[in-house]
Design an enzyme around this catalytic site. Structure first.
Site, PDB file in Angstrom:
ATOM      1  N   ARG A 114       0.834  -1.204   0.000  1.00  0.00           N
ATOM      2  CA  ARG A 114       0.000   0.000   0.000  1.00  0.00           C
ATOM      3  C   ARG A 114       0.866   1.250   0.000  1.00  0.00           C
ATOM      4  O   ARG A 114       1.945   1.287   0.622  1.00  0.00           O
ATOM      5  CB  ARG A 114      -0.850  -0.009   1.277  1.00  0.00           C
ATOM      6  CG  ARG A 114      -1.879   1.101   1.400  1.00  0.00           C
ATOM      7  CD  ARG A 114      -2.968   0.944   0.406  1.00  0.00           C
ATOM      8  NE  ARG A 114      -4.184   1.665   0.776  1.00  0.00           N
ATOM      9  CZ  ARG A 114      -5.199   1.825  -0.066  1.00  0.00           C
ATOM     10  NH1 ARG A 114      -5.151   1.321  -1.291  1.00  0.00           N
ATOM     11  NH2 ARG A 114      -6.283   2.457   0.318  1.00  0.00           N
ATOM     12  N   THR A 415      -3.665 -22.815   9.647  1.00  0.00           N
ATOM     13  CA  THR A 415      -3.262 -21.419   9.655  1.00  0.00           C
ATOM     14  C   THR A 415      -2.386 -21.123   8.446  1.00  0.00           C
ATOM     15  O   THR A 415      -1.707 -20.129   8.414  1.00  0.00           O
ATOM     16  CB  THR A 415      -2.501 -21.050  10.948  1.00  0.00           C
ATOM     17  OG1 THR A 415      -1.426 -21.946  11.085  1.00  0.00           O
ATOM     18  CG2 THR A 415      -3.417 -21.099  12.128  1.00  0.00           C
ATOM     19  N   GLU A 435      -5.781   3.800  -7.589  1.00  0.00           N
ATOM     20  CA  GLU A 435      -6.956   4.340  -6.908  1.00  0.00           C
ATOM     21  C   GLU A 435      -8.028   4.760  -7.898  1.00  0.00           C
ATOM     22  O   GLU A 435      -8.668   3.913  -8.467  1.00  0.00           O
ATOM     23  CB  GLU A 435      -6.595   5.492  -5.962  1.00  0.00           C
ATOM     24  CG  GLU A 435      -7.494   5.614  -4.732  1.00  0.00           C
ATOM     25  CD  GLU A 435      -8.996   5.658  -4.965  1.00  0.00           C
ATOM     26  OE1 GLU A 435      -9.628   4.594  -4.778  1.00  0.00           O
ATOM     27  OE2 GLU A 435      -9.551   6.717  -5.264  1.00  0.00           O
ATOM     28  N   GLU A 454      -3.978   7.659  -4.080  1.00  0.00           N
ATOM     29  CA  GLU A 454      -4.441   6.728  -3.043  1.00  0.00           C
ATOM     30  C   GLU A 454      -4.757   7.412  -1.710  1.00  0.00           C
ATOM     31  O   GLU A 454      -5.581   6.927  -0.927  1.00  0.00           O
ATOM     32  CB  GLU A 454      -3.380   5.645  -2.809  1.00  0.00           C
ATOM     33  CG  GLU A 454      -3.948   4.299  -2.432  1.00  0.00           C
ATOM     34  CD  GLU A 454      -4.629   3.612  -3.619  1.00  0.00           C
ATOM     35  OE1 GLU A 454      -5.793   3.237  -3.458  1.00  0.00           O
ATOM     36  OE2 GLU A 454      -4.016   3.469  -4.674  1.00  0.00           O
ATOM     37  N   SER A 481      -7.702   0.479   2.909  1.00  0.00           N
ATOM     38  CA  SER A 481      -8.130  -0.044   1.610  1.00  0.00           C
ATOM     39  C   SER A 481      -9.302  -0.989   1.794  1.00  0.00           C
ATOM     40  O   SER A 481      -9.595  -1.443   2.908  1.00  0.00           O
ATOM     41  CB  SER A 481      -6.972  -0.797   0.960  1.00  0.00           C
ATOM     42  OG  SER A 481      -7.402  -1.466  -0.203  1.00  0.00           O
ATOM     43  N   SER A 482      -9.946  -1.283   0.666  1.00  0.00           N
ATOM     44  CA  SER A 482     -10.969  -2.331   0.643  1.00  0.00           C
ATOM     45  C   SER A 482     -10.522  -3.526  -0.186  1.00  0.00           C
ATOM     46  O   SER A 482     -11.289  -4.465  -0.379  1.00  0.00           O
ATOM     47  CB  SER A 482     -12.263  -1.779   0.046  1.00  0.00           C
ATOM     48  OG  SER A 482     -12.745  -0.737   0.824  1.00  0.00           O
ATOM     49  N   GLY A 502     -13.011  -1.943  -7.317  1.00  0.00           N
ATOM     50  CA  GLY A 502     -14.329  -1.373  -7.030  1.00  0.00           C
ATOM     51  C   GLY A 502     -14.409  -0.579  -5.750  1.00  0.00           C
ATOM     52  O   GLY A 502     -15.505  -0.414  -5.200  1.00  0.00           O
ATOM     53  N   GLY A 503     -13.285  -0.074  -5.227  1.00  0.00           N
ATOM     54  CA  GLY A 503     -13.342   0.681  -3.979  1.00  0.00           C
ATOM     55  C   GLY A 503     -14.004  -0.174  -2.901  1.00  0.00           C
ATOM     56  O   GLY A 503     -13.775  -1.380  -2.828  1.00  0.00           O
TER      57      GLY A 503
END
Ligand code: GLU
Length: 618
Positions: A114, A415, A435, A454, A481-482, A502-503
């Protein structure tokens, strides 16, 4: 900021590369004419698979797989090529999240690439000092202020270091070739320029690259990007330090501090304070994935700084309290809408960059907290948004949800996790973005790539009343973020790899595909193609027009559900956009090494799916 649509997702798979053909001569040295093949949204076969937005990027990935590259190598080749052919949603000016299933260790790993906030920014970076009010979203987007320190190249480097066989130079070759020889502009590319034409015209290098002769590029014309080819060649020679401290980095900093406004333009975009030290300090971070058990599957996702894994995971945990069945579609949709409504309230209240705020991740993903939230779902009544966040410290709070599902849970089965695949069975699922469609609108002069916006994913002002807002800007912080690159295992082996742009609607798109595939028993291609609905704790649920034809809709409306279609640009309501939600891609792993590679049949021009060895029958 509210949902937008933009990022690229790729899912790659290779299961059995035995017999793979060796590569021909490196294509970068011998430019060939643009390809004439066409995109296919679904491919089935073995030996490796790729789904991405464009034909050239999928072919780049398949070529690397055939040469014996790993899924990580192929993912880098695909992503770098997308930076050429899909530059409005991808590229080294942005960031993203990379998830990986390692067939040897049977573990899923995630890399957080990110963008970060420059050190000199503050919590009020998006507040206009002359008014004390937040800047408009449109003002913030098209500016140097919104540009975060890019993480994509560092992500590629880290992924190759951990999981690659080839180096960055090898994996950049297909992209260099496409940038140098050019590719054919299609209607989707032209449409994306149309939606951005006004702001692209404000910046000289952007207009020069994407508005040839001052107009939209013609469908069928060839677009070459020699500046980007040269940038990639420099990175191939010098490594990623050319950006993180070297001459490419200096050019990025100059463009952020002094956006290259076109002669005659009257715009005065906000500047940003990014420095070369910010670039030098950037790190892609290895993260532990999120994990929930769902109906016997293990679902792995991306933890903070993304809210994707937690919000998809909490929604699934809530849904696990109910039976969702294709024979009662209305009930399934009601539960789906209400679970995401509640999970978004918790996301907004509790999730931000975990390096800057304390995120109660374990509690949010606990089965007991999901019971507390599931108890609030009325089977015949829509929740009234905004619903309040829950209290994850109180567990189930003494509550048992209606219609409890008695099927066994599978907490703690494993895990280990991951996504993409190669001859060794590795799997990558990787979402990357700049973004907004077209990012900040700023192409770095002489470098051929767009910078992200972003940092507009931060909240510009507090949103949580008297409670702290986890997603306010701060120096060095990553905006929430999504993005939800997801890998689903069954008995420790890959079952699905999915993701979408798609945000904020990324979360509901991934959730809806999982529900469609696992609960409503659609095939993966049908689960992806199905009309979408996205409830994000708002009074109306955003839907695609085709969703309104669902036979369940009248009953859902009688419950109080409200649906609305969005068909205008978030930057400028006078610009119409396709009323679609997300652009998903995925892989499903079947017995005997068979993989179904599936993308979009039509959304944003459709996806390009390919496999190394096609099978005769689907
Ligand atoms: N900026 C978005 C996010 O990180 C992704 C871009 C998009 O798909 O809209 O959630």
């Amino acid at each position: 900021m509210p949902g937008r649509r933009i990022s690229s997702v790729l899912a790659l798979g290779v299961l059995v590369l035995a017999g793979a053909t060796p590569a021909a001569a490196h294509p970068g040295h011998h430019p060939t004419p643009p390809t004439t093949a066409t995109k296919q949204p679904v491919a089935t076969g073995s030996g490796g698979a790729v789904v991405s937005d464009t034909l050239e990027s999928t072919q780049a990935g398949l070529a690397v797989l055939r040469r014996g590259g790993t899924a990580a190598d192929a993912a880098v080749a695909v992503a770098a090529t997308l930076g050429v052919t899909d530059p409005f949603v991808a590229g080294i000016g942005g960031g993203g999240y990379f998830t990986y299933y390692d067939a040897r260790t049977r573990r899923v790993s995630t890399i957080d690439g990110r963008e970060t906030t420059p050190a000199a920014d503050t919590s009020t970076m998006f507040v206009d000092p002359s008014t004390g009010q937040p800047y408009s979203f449109a003002t913030a987007v098209t500016s140097g202020r919104s540009v975060g320190v890019p993480g994509t190249l560092a992500t590629w480097q880290r992924a190759l270091q951990r999981f690659g066989r080839f180096g960055l130079a090898d994996d950049l070759r297909p992209a260099i070739d496409v940038a140098a020889r050019g590719f054919t502009v299609d209607a989707t590319f032209r449409e994306q320029v149309r939606e951005n034409a006004g702001r692209f015209a404000q910046f000289a290098p952007t207009a020069e690259l994407f508005l040839p002769g001052g107009g939209l590029p013609a469908v069928g014309s060839t677009l070459r990007n020699p500046d980007l080819a040269a940038t990639y060649r420099q990175l191939a020679r010098q490594g990623t330090s050319a950006l993180y401290g070297g001459s490419i980095g200096r050019d990025v900093v100059a463009a952020v501090q002094h956006p290259p406004v076109a002669a005659g333009s009257t715009s005065t975009p906000l500047t940003g304070p990014m420095t070369l030290a910010d670039l030098r300090d950037y790190r892609a971070i290895d993260r532990t994935p999120t994990h929930v058990g769902y109906r016997g599957y293990d679902v792995y996702g991306m933890g903070p700084s993304s809210s994707g894994g937690i919000t998809v995971g909490e929604s699934l945990n809530i849904l696990q309290n109910f039976r969702l069945s294709p024979t009662d579609r209305t009930a399934a949709l009601q539960d789906y809408l209400e679970a995401s409504r509640l999970a978004f309230a918790d996301r907004n209240r509790y999730v931000g960059d975990s390096a800057s705020v304390s995120v109660p991740q374990r509690a949010l993903l606990s089965r007991s907290f999901a019971r507390q939230r599931a108890c609030l779902i009325d089977p015949t009544k829509a929740g009234v948004s905004p619903v309040a966040p829950g209290d994850p410290t109180r567990g189930a709070n003494g509550c048992t949800p209606r219609r409890a599902d008695t099927s066994p849970g599978n907490d703690g089965i494993s895990t280990n996790h991951l996504v993409v695949s190669d001859r060794w069975g590795n799997v990558v699922s990787y979402t990357n973005t700049i973004e907004e469609l077209g990012g900040s609108g700023i192409v770095v002069p002489g470098r051929g790539f767009l910078l992200n916006n972003e940092l507009t994913d931060f909240n510009f002002a507090p949103t949580q009343g008297s409670a702290p807002d986890p997603n306010l800007p701060a120096p060095g912080k990553r905006p929430r973020s999504s993005m939800s690159p997801t890998i689903v295992l069954q008995h420790g082996r890959p079952f699905l790899a999915v993701g979408s742009p798609g945000g904020a609607s990324i979360i509901t798109t991934v959730l809806q595909i999982l529900v469609n595939r696992i609960d409503l028993r659609l095939s993966l291609p049908d689960a992806i193609a199905a009309p979408r609905a996205s409830q994000r704790n708002s009074a109306t649920t955003q839907v695609e027009p085709a969703f309104l034809a669902d036979p369940a809709v009248p009953t859902l409306e009688s419950y109080g559900q409200k649906f609305a279609v969005t068909s205008t640009s978030p930057l400028d309501p006078s610009i119409t956009i396709a009323p679609t939600i997300g652009v998903a891609s995925g892989l499903e792993f079947r017995p005997h090494g068979r993989v179904i590679a599936a993308g979009e049949p039509t959304r944003r021009g459709g996806s390009a799916a390919g496999v190394v060895v096609p099978s005769r029958h689907r």
